[in-house]
Design a protein around this motif. Structure first.
Motif, PDB file in Angstrom:
ATOM      1  N   ILE A  73       0.856  -1.188   0.000  1.00  0.00           N
ATOM      2  CA  ILE A  73       0.000   0.000   0.000  1.00  0.00           C
ATOM      3  C   ILE A  73       0.895   1.243   0.000  1.00  0.00           C
ATOM      4  CG2 ILE A  73      -1.695   1.316   1.338  1.00  0.00           C
ATOM      5  CD1 ILE A  73      -2.709  -1.323   2.512  1.00  0.00           C
ATOM      6  N   VAL A  74       0.533   2.223  -0.829  1.00  0.00           N
ATOM      7  CA  VAL A  74       1.255   3.495  -0.829  1.00  0.00           C
ATOM      8  C   VAL A  74       0.470   4.507   0.002  1.00  0.00           C
ATOM      9  CG1 VAL A  74       2.170   5.354  -2.247  1.00  0.00           C
ATOM     10  CG2 VAL A  74       2.209   2.994  -3.103  1.00  0.00           C
ATOM     11  N   HIS A  75       1.145   5.109   0.976  1.00  0.00           N
ATOM     12  CA  HIS A  75       0.498   6.039   1.908  1.00  0.00           C
ATOM     13  C   HIS A  75       0.797   7.476   1.510  1.00  0.00           C
ATOM     14  CE1 HIS A  75       0.606   2.232   4.010  1.00  0.00           C
ATOM     15  NE2 HIS A  75      -0.236   2.686   4.922  1.00  0.00           N
ATOM     16  N   ILE A  76      -0.232   8.306   1.515  1.00  0.00           N
ATOM     17  CA  ILE A  76      -0.067   9.717   1.161  1.00  0.00           C
ATOM     18  C   ILE A  76      -0.648  10.599   2.264  1.00  0.00           C
ATOM     19  CG2 ILE A  76      -0.100   9.267  -1.327  1.00  0.00           C
ATOM     20  CD1 ILE A  76      -3.041  10.123  -1.380  1.00  0.00           C
ATOM     21  N   ALA A  77      -0.235  11.871   2.268  1.00  0.00           N
ATOM     22  CA  ALA A  77      -0.740  12.797   3.289  1.00  0.00           C
ATOM     23  C   ALA A  77      -1.625  13.868   2.672  1.00  0.00           C
ATOM     24  CB  ALA A  77       0.433  13.454   4.023  1.00  0.00           C
ATOM     25  N   ASP A  78      -1.607  13.946   1.332  1.00  0.00           N
ATOM     26  CA  ASP A  78      -2.345  14.998   0.641  1.00  0.00           C
ATOM     27  C   ASP A  78      -3.121  14.346  -0.499  1.00  0.00           C
ATOM     28  OD1 ASP A  78      -3.134  17.004  -1.147  1.00  0.00           O
ATOM     29  OD2 ASP A  78      -1.434  18.283  -0.563  1.00  0.00           O
ATOM     30  N   ILE A  79      -4.392  14.681  -0.577  1.00  0.00           N
ATOM     31  CA  ILE A  79      -5.247  14.026  -1.556  1.00  0.00           C
ATOM     32  C   ILE A  79      -4.760  14.248  -2.991  1.00  0.00           C
ATOM     33  CG2 ILE A  79      -6.997  15.786  -2.030  1.00  0.00           C
ATOM     34  CD1 ILE A  79      -8.918  13.358  -0.998  1.00  0.00           C
ATOM     35  N   ASN A  80      -4.087  15.365  -3.230  1.00  0.00           N
ATOM     36  CA  ASN A  80      -3.590  15.636  -4.591  1.00  0.00           C
ATOM     37  C   ASN A  80      -2.573  14.596  -5.048  1.00  0.00           C
ATOM     38  OD1 ASN A  80      -5.071  18.000  -5.246  1.00  0.00           O
ATOM     39  ND2 ASN A  80      -3.860  19.036  -3.672  1.00  0.00           N
ATOM     40  N   ASP A  81      -1.878  13.983  -4.090  1.00  0.00           N
ATOM     41  CA  ASP A  81      -0.888  12.973  -4.452  1.00  0.00           C
ATOM     42  C   ASP A  81      -1.538  11.741  -5.066  1.00  0.00           C
ATOM     43  OD1 ASP A  81       1.164  14.557  -3.647  1.00  0.00           O
ATOM     44  OD2 ASP A  81       1.256  13.726  -1.620  1.00  0.00           O
ATOM     45  N   LEU A  82      -2.828  11.542  -4.765  1.00  0.00           N
ATOM     46  CA  LEU A  82      -3.530  10.410  -5.371  1.00  0.00           C
ATOM     47  C   LEU A  82      -3.435  10.486  -6.895  1.00  0.00           C
ATOM     48  CD1 LEU A  82      -5.460   7.964  -5.259  1.00  0.00           C
ATOM     49  CD2 LEU A  82      -7.358   9.580  -5.160  1.00  0.00           C
ATOM     50  N   ALA A 143       8.359  13.912   5.090  1.00  0.00           N
ATOM     51  CA  ALA A 143       9.201  13.152   4.154  1.00  0.00           C
ATOM     52  C   ALA A 143       9.027  13.666   2.721  1.00  0.00           C
ATOM     53  CB  ALA A 143       8.879  11.663   4.231  1.00  0.00           C
ATOM     54  N   LYS A 144       7.919  14.317   2.445  1.00  0.00           N
ATOM     55  CA  LYS A 144       7.641  14.872   1.107  1.00  0.00           C
ATOM     56  C   LYS A 144       7.739  13.816   0.002  1.00  0.00           C
ATOM     57  CE  LYS A 144       9.038  19.686   1.948  1.00  0.00           C
ATOM     58  NZ  LYS A 144       9.706  19.629   3.271  1.00  0.00           N
ATOM     59  N   THR A 145       7.359  12.604   0.327  1.00  0.00           N
ATOM     60  CA  THR A 145       7.292  11.560  -0.701  1.00  0.00           C
ATOM     61  C   THR A 145       6.254  10.542  -0.244  1.00  0.00           C
ATOM     62  OG1 THR A 145       8.521   9.843  -1.912  1.00  0.00           O
ATOM     63  CG2 THR A 145       9.141  10.165   0.380  1.00  0.00           C
ATOM     64  N   PRO A 146       5.552   9.906  -1.172  1.00  0.00           N
ATOM     65  CA  PRO A 146       4.654   8.822  -0.744  1.00  0.00           C
ATOM     66  C   PRO A 146       5.462   7.710  -0.086  1.00  0.00           C
ATOM     67  CG  PRO A 146       4.380   9.312  -3.096  1.00  0.00           C
ATOM     68  CD  PRO A 146       5.554  10.098  -2.631  1.00  0.00           C
ATOM     69  N   ILE A 147       4.868   7.073   0.915  1.00  0.00           N
ATOM     70  CA  ILE A 147       5.567   6.028   1.677  1.00  0.00           C
ATOM     71  C   ILE A 147       4.873   4.678   1.443  1.00  0.00           C
ATOM     72  CG2 ILE A 147       6.185   5.240   4.006  1.00  0.00           C
ATOM     73  CD1 ILE A 147       7.575   7.782   3.811  1.00  0.00           C
ATOM     74  N   ALA A 148       5.634   3.736   0.897  1.00  0.00           N
ATOM     75  CA  ALA A 148       5.106   2.370   0.766  1.00  0.00           C
ATOM     76  C   ALA A 148       5.228   1.701   2.125  1.00  0.00           C
ATOM     77  CB  ALA A 148       5.913   1.587  -0.263  1.00  0.00           C
ATOM     78  N   ALA A 149       4.138   1.109   2.606  1.00  0.00           N
ATOM     79  CA  ALA A 149       4.205   0.489   3.934  1.00  0.00           C
ATOM     80  C   ALA A 149       3.222  -0.658   4.084  1.00  0.00           C
ATOM     81  CB  ALA A 149       3.947   1.526   5.027  1.00  0.00           C
TER      82      ALA A 149
END
Ligand code: TXA
Ligand code: MG
Length: 349
Positions: A73-82, A143-149
């Motif tokens: 799963i890729v985790h994001i903090a901002d909906i725009n990153d989707l 981190a300013k990057t999506p995080i795979a976790a």
């Protein structure tokens, strides 16, 4: 070099209500140097790496001993990153995102080229989630990057709900653990995909079916194995979320407590070190046995938050056999029963 630094992950305590940004900045540097950072989300602890860097992502699979056909799963903090990770987002998914993000809902969508193939293990879809846990979100932001976790456990073991669980499984295999205390929900996110305009639940989890149906109406639950598409459903491996002990599930019926007692007395006389994972209202029945409370059968949120913790406690006592009482499949009860049955494996229910 310092022995401690090589062998142990560095553990940083973080107060979710008073987050020390300096700790997150140091952890973010480690992420950008291809390191692995375990962090709490509202569901379970995740094992994070830079999702856009295949060499970093490869370390997740290695540390967890995770098979290379089980996507992350890729985790994001901002909906725009989707929209940099996924394309063709259907209207129904927009509705779900609008209602449930940030929160325990993961969405499977067609991926863009930005997502390394290793993250999706070669699939053309990517699973994306925006967690609501404040440490998780702040960490991804910094981190300013999506995080795979994935969950921060060894492959096949119960997901970790405390930093100690992470260390018990992954000591010596990861760089940092952010210790933010026990996770709130205690069970993983719900995973959904839109197939031919219908929302299909691939894994029940922290967002319950009743809530999803409140927004979308018709929602289908895929039970793995019944459909060729189930090849790529979470928990496709028949035994998963397992403690070392064997698990037997006794389904929710009026005779449940009696059935548990019959099984327990048989197992004990067979010389098995037996534990009972019980509904709180049945506690009196099991006084002569090693019993731990899952929670009140009518409160699926409490049961979900305690499930993995209790399975790991039985393991710590070297119990060989766990008899688990089923609860009604309402609310988070569907996810609790899904995990218990997976823990039991194909023949043991
Ligand atoms: O709550 C959670 O979801 C936690 C926290 C850390 O966010 N994460 C988690 O990750 O449970 P993991 O890797 O343990 O489970 C994710 C599941 C995997 O079983 C995988 O098969 C499924 O999501 N998955 C990932 N990408 C997928 C895809 N493209 N299609 C179908 N399933 C996918
Ligand atoms: Mg997992």
């Amino acid at each position: 070099m310092n022995y401690q630094l090589i062998m142990k992950p560095r553990v940083f305590n973080i107060d979710p209500y008073n987050i020390d940004i300096r700790v997150l900045k140091r952890s973010a540097e480690i992420i950008h140097n291809r390191g692995l950072v375990a962090f709490p989300t509202e569901t379970v602890y995740g094992l994070g790496a830079n999702a856009l860097d295949p060499k970093a992502v490869a370390k997740i699979f290695e540390a967890k001993k995770r098979p290379l056909d089980d996507p992350l799963i890729v985790h994001i903090a901002d909906i725009n990153d989707l929209f940099s990770l996924a394309i063709d987002v259907p209207l129904e998914i927009h509705k779900l995102v609008h209602r449930f993000w940030p929160g325990p809902l993961t969405i499977v969508l067609k991926k863009t080229n930005l997502v390394p193939d290793l993250v999706t293990t070669g699939l053309d879809t990517v699973a994306v989630r925006m967690p609501s846990g404040t440490i998780a979100r702040k960490f991804i932001e910094v981190a300013k990057t999506p995080i795979a976790a994935p969950s921060a456990n060894l492959f096949g073991r119960p997901s970790p709900t405390t930093a100690k669980h992470v260390i018990d499984d992954l000591e010596g295999r990861i760089d940092v653990v952010l210790d933010g205390g026990s996770t709130e929900i205690g069970i993983e996110s719900t995973v959904v995909e839109c197939v031919d305009d219908r929302i299909v639940v691939l894994r029940p989890g922290g967002t319950d079916l009743e809530e999803l149906r409140g927004i979308i109406g018709d929602v289908e639950v895929l039970s793995s194995g019944e459909d060729p598409a189930a090849e790529h459903t979470p928990g496709k491996y028949p035994q998963h979320y397992s403690p070392r002990a064997k698990v037997v599930v006794v389904e929710d019926t009026p005779r449940q407590a009696e059935e548990v007692l019959e099984k327990a007395s048989r197992m004990v006389s067979d010389g098995k070190k037996t534990g009972i994972l019980a509904r709180q209202e049945h506690a009196d029945h099991f006084k002569d046995y090693n019993v731990k409370m899952l929670g009140p059968g009518g409160d699926s949120r409490i049961c979900a938050s305690r499930l993995f913790h209790m399975l790991r406690e039985f393991d710590a006592e070297n119990v060989n056999m766990i008899i688990a009482e089923g609860i009604p499949e309402k609310g988070l009860g569907l996810a609790v029963m899904n995990r218990l049955r997976k823990a039991a494996g194909p023949d043991l229910v």
